[in-house]
Design a protein around this motif. Structure first.
Motif, mmCIF file in Angstrom:
data_model
loop_
_atom_site.group_PDB
_atom_site.id
_atom_site.type_symbol
_atom_site.label_atom_id
_atom_site.label_comp_id
_atom_site.label_asym_id
_atom_site.label_seq_id
_atom_site.Cartn_x
_atom_site.Cartn_y
_atom_site.Cartn_z
ATOM 1 N N HIS A 97 46.646 -14.950 4.867
ATOM 2 C CA HIS A 97 46.794 -15.536 3.428
ATOM 3 C C HIS A 97 46.170 -16.864 3.413
ATOM 4 C CE1 HIS A 97 50.683 -17.258 4.738
ATOM 5 N NE2 HIS A 97 50.201 -18.183 3.871
ATOM 6 N N THR A 98 45.751 -17.264 2.363
ATOM 7 C CA THR A 98 45.183 -18.677 2.260
ATOM 8 C C THR A 98 45.700 -19.322 1.049
ATOM 9 O OG1 THR A 98 43.106 -20.216 2.174
ATOM 10 C CG2 THR A 98 43.195 -17.803 1.055
ATOM 11 N N GLU A 99 46.136 -20.695 1.348
ATOM 12 C CA GLU A 99 46.863 -21.375 0.235
ATOM 13 C C GLU A 99 45.978 -21.958 -0.761
ATOM 14 O OE1 GLU A 99 49.481 -25.580 0.046
ATOM 15 O OE2 GLU A 99 50.054 -24.041 1.692
ATOM 16 N N ASN A 100 44.734 -22.438 -0.001
ATOM 17 C CA ASN A 100 43.727 -23.322 -1.131
ATOM 18 C C ASN A 100 42.544 -22.693 -1.041
ATOM 19 O OD1 ASN A 100 45.394 -25.479 -1.441
ATOM 20 N ND2 ASN A 100 45.074 -26.239 0.573
ATOM 21 N N GLY A 101 42.332 -21.242 -0.252
ATOM 22 C CA GLY A 101 41.051 -20.625 -0.294
ATOM 23 C C GLY A 101 40.255 -20.777 0.919
ATOM 24 N N CYS A 102 39.276 -19.754 1.210
ATOM 25 C CA CYS A 102 38.603 -19.858 2.564
ATOM 26 C C CYS A 102 37.186 -19.042 2.179
ATOM 27 C CB CYS A 102 39.263 -19.632 3.569
ATOM 28 S SG CYS A 102 39.915 -18.001 3.706
ATOM 29 N N LEU A 103 36.287 -19.343 3.141
ATOM 30 C CA LEU A 103 35.064 -18.609 3.255
ATOM 31 C C LEU A 103 35.046 -18.197 4.675
ATOM 32 C CD1 LEU A 103 32.844 -17.811 1.369
ATOM 33 C CD2 LEU A 103 31.690 -19.871 2.129
ATOM 34 N N LEU A 104 34.572 -17.037 5.096
ATOM 35 C CA LEU A 104 34.369 -16.502 6.328
ATOM 36 C C LEU A 104 33.140 -15.661 6.438
ATOM 37 C CD1 LEU A 104 37.826 -14.893 6.647
ATOM 38 C CD2 LEU A 104 37.328 -17.245 7.175
ATOM 39 N N ILE A 105 32.878 -15.713 7.618
ATOM 40 C CA ILE A 105 31.558 -14.712 7.942
ATOM 41 C C ILE A 105 32.197 -13.850 8.916
ATOM 42 C CG2 ILE A 105 30.503 -16.122 9.734
ATOM 43 C CD1 ILE A 105 27.879 -14.545 8.724
ATOM 44 N N VAL A 106 32.330 -12.342 8.598
ATOM 45 C CA VAL A 106 32.873 -11.396 9.416
ATOM 46 C C VAL A 106 32.151 -10.415 9.938
ATOM 47 C CG1 VAL A 106 34.677 -9.709 9.295
ATOM 48 C CG2 VAL A 106 34.639 -11.479 7.461
#
Length: 115
Positions: A97-106
């Motif tokens: 989970h993310t509290e403040n948001g995130c961006l990933l390359i998967v």
């Protein structure tokens, strides 16, 4: 070159993340080369809004991701930060989970199975 595709992180079109059938609240993706039809191999950009949670799942193959921006907390409390490259081996299970948001390359090598 006709077989070259360029994606710019600032101009991506995100769609609801629906890899398990129903969209997961707060998660969206931009598929680059990921294709469920080829066994779940390929790459995508995943955006998680503040408060978003992934479904618990087991990895059928390797899953690797790089945190482009934000932070992601795994179920065991480990926090992945901007710049981290994370590898999950086949057979591993987790959810995040993310509290403040995130961006990933998967980078996927097999379809994850919800548990």
């Amino acid at each position: 070159m006709s077989n070259r595709f360029i994606n710019n992180i600032n101009n991506l079109e995100f769609k609801p993340f629906d890899n398990y059938g129903e969209p997961v609240k707060g998660m969206s993706w931009h598929k680059i080369s990921y294709d469920k039809k080829n066994g779940g191999f390929g790459t995508y950009i995943l955006k998680m809004d503040p408060g978003a949670k992934s479904l618990p799942h087991i990895h059928q193959g390797f899953e690797e991701f790089y945190v482009i921006d934000g932070e992601l907390e795994d179920a065991d409390g480990k926090i992945f930060k901007k710049g981290d490259f994370v590898t999950f081996e086949p057979g591993s299970t987790h959810n995040s989970h993310t509290e403040n948001g995130c961006l990933l390359i998967v980078f996927m090598r097999g379809i994850n199975k919800p548990i």
